[in-house]
Design an enzyme around this catalytic site. Sequence first.
Site, PDB file in Angstrom:
ATOM      1  N   ASP A  36      -3.140  -6.866 -13.489  1.00 22.03           N
ATOM      2  CA  ASP A  36      -2.332  -7.653 -12.645  1.00 22.03           C
ATOM      3  C   ASP A  36      -0.817  -7.764 -13.506  1.00 22.03           C
ATOM      4  OD1 ASP A  36      -1.307  -8.889 -10.441  1.00 22.03           O
ATOM      5  OD2 ASP A  36      -2.227 -11.008 -10.976  1.00 22.03           O
ATOM      6  N   GLY A  37      -0.047  -7.760 -12.393  1.00 14.63           N
ATOM      7  CA  GLY A  37       1.429  -8.016 -13.383  1.00 14.63           C
ATOM      8  C   GLY A  37       2.583  -6.783 -13.248  1.00 14.63           C
ATOM      9  N   TRP A  41       6.227  -7.307 -14.286  1.00 17.73           N
ATOM     10  CA  TRP A  41       6.741  -6.320 -15.420  1.00 17.73           C
ATOM     11  C   TRP A  41       8.020  -5.620 -15.116  1.00 17.73           C
ATOM     12  CZ3 TRP A  41       7.384  -1.249 -16.469  1.00 17.73           C
ATOM     13  CH2 TRP A  41       7.631  -0.839 -17.798  1.00 17.73           C
ATOM     14  N   HIS A  53       3.900   0.091 -11.711  1.00 21.79           N
ATOM     15  CA  HIS A  53       2.668   0.965 -11.331  1.00 21.79           C
ATOM     16  C   HIS A  53       2.430   2.158 -12.263  1.00 21.79           C
ATOM     17  CE1 HIS A  53       1.785  -1.903  -8.378  1.00 21.79           C
ATOM     18  NE2 HIS A  53       2.779  -1.582  -7.553  1.00 21.79           N
ATOM     19  N   ASN A  84      -4.844  -5.237  -0.476  1.00 25.38           N
ATOM     20  CA  ASN A  84      -3.558  -4.667  -0.927  1.00 25.38           C
ATOM     21  C   ASN A  84      -2.913  -3.490   0.224  1.00 25.38           C
ATOM     22  OD1 ASN A  84      -4.541  -4.128  -4.326  1.00 25.38           O
ATOM     23  ND2 ASN A  84      -3.268  -5.595  -3.534  1.00 25.38           N
ATOM     24  N   TRP A  85      -3.616  -3.386   1.425  1.00 26.02           N
ATOM     25  CA  TRP A  85      -3.098  -2.701   2.496  1.00 26.02           C
ATOM     26  C   TRP A  85      -2.112  -3.252   3.044  1.00 26.02           C
ATOM     27  CZ3 TRP A  85      -4.458   2.471   2.573  1.00 26.02           C
ATOM     28  CH2 TRP A  85      -5.671   2.772   2.224  1.00 26.02           C
TER      29      TRP A  85
END
Length: 264
Positions: A36-37, A41, A53, A84-85
């Site tokens: 996660d993050g 970031w 990503h 996540n969709w």
Amino acid sequence: MTVPFIVGTDNKSLNTAMPTSLDQDRLPNHIAIIMDGNGRWAKQKKLPRTIGHTAGVEALKKTLRLCSNWGIKVLTVYAFSTENWSRPKEEVNFLMKLFESVLQKEIEFLNLEDVRVDFIGELKELPVKLQDLIKEAIKLTKNNTGICFNVCANYGGRRELVRAAQKLANRAMIGELHPALIDENIFKEELFTSKFADPDLLIRTSGEKRISNFLLWQLAYAEIHITDVYWPDFNEVSLTNALLDFQSRRRRFGGVDQISSDQS
Ligand code: FPP
């Protein structure tokens, strides 16, 4: 034979030995990670989320390499959840293309490195090209004997449990299985992860203290390590800290320590 890791562009830590602060005999067999993050970031660096990503993939490659070199047997990562969709269409499309390009670019290397790749989740709902690459990757690496690398894609823990219940109900309906015989072992057989022992350690990055529908059954007795580090910054020190934290825990699986039971 295990060939040293040569994946990708960053070869600096090719043969990173396990830090001596860690006890080789008390490593987790199976590590699960909620990566996660990535977005935060990127935001912190005033970059688009997509760059987060892409940086996350590099962190994943390094982590897989370290886990393999240090003798971890199974690494399971949460790459894309059933929830996540609901992200913006452009981000979802970017992630699907990213998974495709990572598979295309890395699979030969992963195979050379003896990694056994698997994907977990409702794979039939992923883009067809990605499904094909996943099938090729699984087929190519299925006889490898090194680290098992499981990528959860379009995965949801509740959905996995419902799917298992449906499979058992079908078996009961056709008379193959008496409902009274359904126990934890039979239930576990219907999970995507049936061939693996449950994770011993769950790592979640970016400080969130949730399980987020990840491996709901399998994490029943996992030790949980939460770090504030954003996933793209997760590195050798972060993994070492997670393992030191794990090694500081007493795992009782609902029982009692020998010492405390003697005293009580
Ligand atoms: C969570 O960060 C991250 C994801 C939903 C995607 C994770 C995917 C990768 C690291 C790539 C993996 C690639 C392969 C082939 C397995 P977030 O976007 O939720 O970050 P935020 O919470 O800061 O917004």
